[in-house]
Motif scaffolding. Sequence first.
Motif, short mmCIF file in Angstrom:
data_model
loop_
_atom_site.label_atom_id
_atom_site.label_comp_id
_atom_site.label_asym_id
_atom_site.label_seq_id
_atom_site.Cartn_x
_atom_site.Cartn_y
_atom_site.Cartn_z
N UNK A 92 17.97 59.95 58.68
CA UNK A 92 16.82 59.11 58.24
C UNK A 92 15.82 58.71 59.09
N UNK A 93 14.57 58.26 59.12
CA UNK A 93 13.43 57.95 60.14
C UNK A 93 12.96 56.62 59.67
N UNK A 94 12.80 55.55 60.49
CA UNK A 94 12.34 54.33 60.39
C UNK A 94 10.76 54.69 60.96
N UNK A 132 9.31 51.40 57.11
CA UNK A 132 9.57 52.56 55.95
C UNK A 132 10.67 53.09 56.30
N UNK A 133 11.72 53.21 55.43
CA UNK A 133 12.80 53.87 55.51
C UNK A 133 12.63 55.01 55.00
N UNK A 134 12.68 56.43 55.76
CA UNK A 134 12.29 57.60 55.19
C UNK A 134 13.27 58.89 55.39
N UNK A 135 13.44 59.67 54.44
CA UNK A 135 14.42 60.79 54.74
C UNK A 135 13.81 61.58 55.85
N UNK A 170 12.60 49.78 52.69
CA UNK A 170 11.85 48.91 53.61
C UNK A 170 12.74 48.05 54.14
N UNK A 171 12.46 47.85 55.33
CA UNK A 171 13.10 46.70 56.23
C UNK A 171 11.77 46.11 56.88
N UNK A 172 12.13 44.64 56.93
CA UNK A 172 11.24 43.82 57.41
C UNK A 172 11.71 42.95 58.57
#
Length: 359
Positions: A189-191, A247-250, A259-261
Amino acid sequence: MPFPAETPVLTDGVVTLRAPRPEDVPGAIERYTSEATSYDADDARRWITYGISEAWSTGAQLVFVIDYQGRYAGTVGLRPDPLGNASVHFGLSPWARGHGVAARAVRLALEFGFSTCGFFVIHWWAGVGNWGSRRVAWATGFHLGPTIPALAETGGRRTDAWTGWIGPGDPRRAREPWFVNPVLETTRLRLRTWRDDEVDRITTARTNQATAHFLPFIPQPFSAEDARFWLKDMAEQAAAGRRFNWCLADLETDLALGNITLFNLQNGEGELGYWAHPDAQGRGLMAEAIRLLSHWFFTDFGGRRLIIRTAASNAAARRVAESAGFTHVGSERQAFPLGTGQPDDRVTYDLLAADAGQL
């Protein structure tokens, strides 16, 4: 205090503010015709050759040419008002942007406005979304005021505008950090920062029964308009140094999965909130992302404690917290409002910097 009859020369050793010269005309034409304004080449020529000097002589505007690297780089000006205050306006040629030139020019103009002209307050405003102008106001120490509906005009239509002000005794530097999301990655994953073209992914993720139950303040269904407002609000929160939002992305496809805040940042502590798109659920991605973010928070951001709070009955959120290495440290009875109208207990998990080696 009267304004100087002639334009003074102001410099900080890198940027110089001065009166316009005939050789500035090509640069002004290039600047104005490259932007989406009503100015054309003739307007730019008139402004440089006599418009600026005429405005100065009447006291309507006190405008300087910004000289950077020995050439025209834009303008900065002060517009006095009848109350002894002024508003600041500035614009740069594209080639000069990204080097701190506008902030240097505005600081010089502020010093001139307060010390020479005797203004009591200098105001700033920019259309909502003009992040370049807002960043200059941030860097030069303006207090941010309210967003005023329909204050500005862009492309022939009224638009909302950000506002700000600064006084003679205020420091000319940023008052708070401007958060910029670092890009963080694992093998899956990528943030990263959310993009404006991901509205559909946001609306799908935030429109469901669980969200309605555990987060009743979120409108249901969550519309595209709601998503666009949320994106704008998250950007403004970051610019004000209040919260990060990833954004949490593949990793392979870059598809948005959640999403993480990170918010409530004070005294070395921070709180995490998170939600997942249906495509990400049941894969352990959120716990993996939180472990990654926790490592960054402790090692790079310098935090000492992370907190997660949720409803006692929110099994999915609690499972993520526990899988990410957080410890249940307490409960508050009837402290978490639910969509049913009946409150639930609120549980708190935390993770300390001392625990980071176990992640």
